[in-house]
Design an enzyme around this catalytic site. Sequence first.
Site, PDB file in Angstrom:
ATOM      1  N   ARG A  81       0.830  -1.212   0.000  1.00 18.75           N
ATOM      2  CA  ARG A  81       0.000   0.000   0.000  1.00 18.75           C
ATOM      3  C   ARG A  81       0.857   1.253   0.000  1.00 18.75           C
ATOM      4  O   ARG A  81       0.551   2.231  -0.682  1.00 18.75           O
ATOM      5  CB  ARG A  81      -0.931   0.021   1.215  1.00 18.75           C
ATOM      6  CG  ARG A  81      -1.877   1.222   1.186  1.00 18.75           C
ATOM      7  CD  ARG A  81      -2.834   1.241   2.349  1.00 18.75           C
ATOM      8  NE  ARG A  81      -2.177   1.514   3.615  1.00 18.75           N
ATOM      9  CZ  ARG A  81      -2.842   1.791   4.743  1.00 18.75           C
ATOM     10  NH1 ARG A  81      -4.162   1.801   4.730  1.00 18.75           N
ATOM     11  NH2 ARG A  81      -2.206   2.024   5.869  1.00 18.75           N
ATOM     12  N   TYR A  99      -6.419   9.477  -0.618  1.00 13.44           N
ATOM     13  CA  TYR A  99      -6.609   8.041  -0.778  1.00 13.44           C
ATOM     14  C   TYR A  99      -7.667   7.565   0.206  1.00 13.44           C
ATOM     15  O   TYR A  99      -7.819   8.111   1.295  1.00 13.44           O
ATOM     16  CB  TYR A  99      -5.302   7.265  -0.622  1.00 13.44           C
ATOM     17  CG  TYR A  99      -5.061   6.622   0.717  1.00 13.44           C
ATOM     18  CD1 TYR A  99      -5.613   5.379   1.022  1.00 13.44           C
ATOM     19  CD2 TYR A  99      -4.254   7.241   1.665  1.00 13.44           C
ATOM     20  CE1 TYR A  99      -5.379   4.780   2.252  1.00 13.44           C
ATOM     21  CE2 TYR A  99      -4.014   6.656   2.888  1.00 13.44           C
ATOM     22  CZ  TYR A  99      -4.583   5.419   3.175  1.00 13.44           C
ATOM     23  OH  TYR A  99      -4.347   4.841   4.398  1.00 13.44           O
ATOM     24  N   PHE A 191       3.515   2.967   6.141  1.00 13.73           N
ATOM     25  CA  PHE A 191       3.722   4.167   5.330  1.00 13.73           C
ATOM     26  C   PHE A 191       2.940   5.365   5.871  1.00 13.73           C
ATOM     27  O   PHE A 191       3.463   6.475   5.956  1.00 13.73           O
ATOM     28  CB  PHE A 191       3.310   3.876   3.882  1.00 13.73           C
ATOM     29  CG  PHE A 191       3.387   5.069   2.973  1.00 13.73           C
ATOM     30  CD1 PHE A 191       4.570   5.410   2.350  1.00 13.73           C
ATOM     31  CD2 PHE A 191       2.257   5.844   2.731  1.00 13.73           C
ATOM     32  CE1 PHE A 191       4.649   6.511   1.503  1.00 13.73           C
ATOM     33  CE2 PHE A 191       2.315   6.936   1.896  1.00 13.73           C
ATOM     34  CZ  PHE A 191       3.511   7.276   1.281  1.00 13.73           C
ATOM     35  N   ASP A 192       1.683   5.156   6.220  1.00 14.83           N
ATOM     36  CA  ASP A 192       0.841   6.251   6.739  1.00 14.83           C
ATOM     37  C   ASP A 192       1.477   6.895   7.961  1.00 14.83           C
ATOM     38  O   ASP A 192       1.597   8.120   8.060  1.00 14.83           O
ATOM     39  CB  ASP A 192      -0.546   5.736   7.141  1.00 14.83           C
ATOM     40  CG  ASP A 192      -1.293   5.108   5.997  1.00 14.83           C
ATOM     41  OD1 ASP A 192      -0.729   4.215   5.343  1.00 14.83           O
ATOM     42  OD2 ASP A 192      -2.446   5.492   5.780  1.00 14.83           O
ATOM     43  N   THR A 193       1.868   6.050   8.915  1.00 15.57           N
ATOM     44  CA  THR A 193       2.449   6.558  10.153  1.00 15.57           C
ATOM     45  C   THR A 193       3.748   7.307   9.875  1.00 15.57           C
ATOM     46  O   THR A 193       3.983   8.393  10.424  1.00 15.57           O
ATOM     47  CB  THR A 193       2.718   5.403  11.126  1.00 15.57           C
ATOM     48  OG1 THR A 193       1.505   4.680  11.354  1.00 15.57           O
ATOM     49  CG2 THR A 193       3.254   5.918  12.449  1.00 15.57           C
TER      50      THR A 193
END
Length: 405
Positions: A81, A99, A191-193
């Site tokens: 992702r 997203y 990735f988000d964090t």
Amino acid sequence: MAVSTAQATGTVDIMIPVYNEERALPGCVEVLHGFLSEQFPFDWSIVVVDNASTDSTLAVARALAEKYERVRVHHLDRKGRGLALRESWGASEAAVVVYMDVDLSTGLDGLLPLVAPLLNGHSDLAIGSRLAPGSRTVRGPRRELVSRAYNSLIRLTHGARFSDAQCGFKAARTEVVRPLLGQARDEAWFFDTELLLLAEHNGLRVHEVPVDWVEDVDSRVDVVGTAIDDIKGLIRVARAKANGTALVDGLPRRPQPKAVHPDAVLSRSEGGLSWQMLSFAVIGVLSTLANLALYGVFRLWWPVLAANLAALVITTLFNTEANRRFTFTARNTGRGKSHLQGLVVFGLYYAFTSAALLLLHAVSSNPSRALELAVLLGSSALGTAGRFFLLRSWVFRRDDRKDQA
């Protein structure tokens, strides 16, 4: 470098990362396309990002792109992702990139509040939060517990101010997120964090939107494996913050706040040396009194050095945080790095005060408790002066790269 605001006719690209989602993708695109066509006031496109699916997801996505004019497909040969967002966001020419998860767990009425602050330049990144006040969630107790524990861990270890790192509902100004994409290393769920931690560390403004969220139990997430990877990621980002490699070059810098009213009477945003000394002294007095009280209590059960260590550990944590908040308020330092360096200062302070107590016991084999406290008070006063110098010149030293506007 001043922040540029988006044009009134801002464009928004909405990415939907998918891996083996042939069943869920058609309904997602149909609902999202209908919502955007009827209720979204900006120019938009839907981009289905196929994450090397092994079923017919890619064929389904291409069929949807033929059916709907504003739907595009971005195919990747590798899974992840984070990789999907890095590649699709990095390739976008829209003013804002978004997203969301293919299951549409997050209510779409949160989309406009998510992107509006980005299009007008007020914020740099925006996230949907299932944990912010006003949010409403429908999910099982296991996932609720895991989510709250993980976000608490982020706040504890990094001093993060956002409440929900992994809600699948995020947006960013493209000109801001591109330099961050080059710095973020994770290609999977962390990735988000990592992106949010880098954004906060570099002084970017993160806007948070409380959302309605309903759990879809048909999930592709390996909870245990993801948790282990997340913890490794938190350690890696902490190291990057500590050694300075988490600072990202090329980010647009937001100008310093200025009063709008022409006759405003302004206060200083950062106190001078006199204010810092006064604030530090007040905090130091309170810390010293607390230290003496704790030492006196611990000394009822423990030997000298153990009682001193326990009292100092407790008071130093509160002392460092109080100085970060009140004494050096304009210093651009993260909480995690501040406390890490504060521990080094604490070690020097502890060694000095302990040496004073050991010297006392070397001179007098059985000193009175009052004399012990007096020696501790004197050594604490001298140690406090040293702490102020180290905090001001090292721990909370101004970072010029972050102060540039």
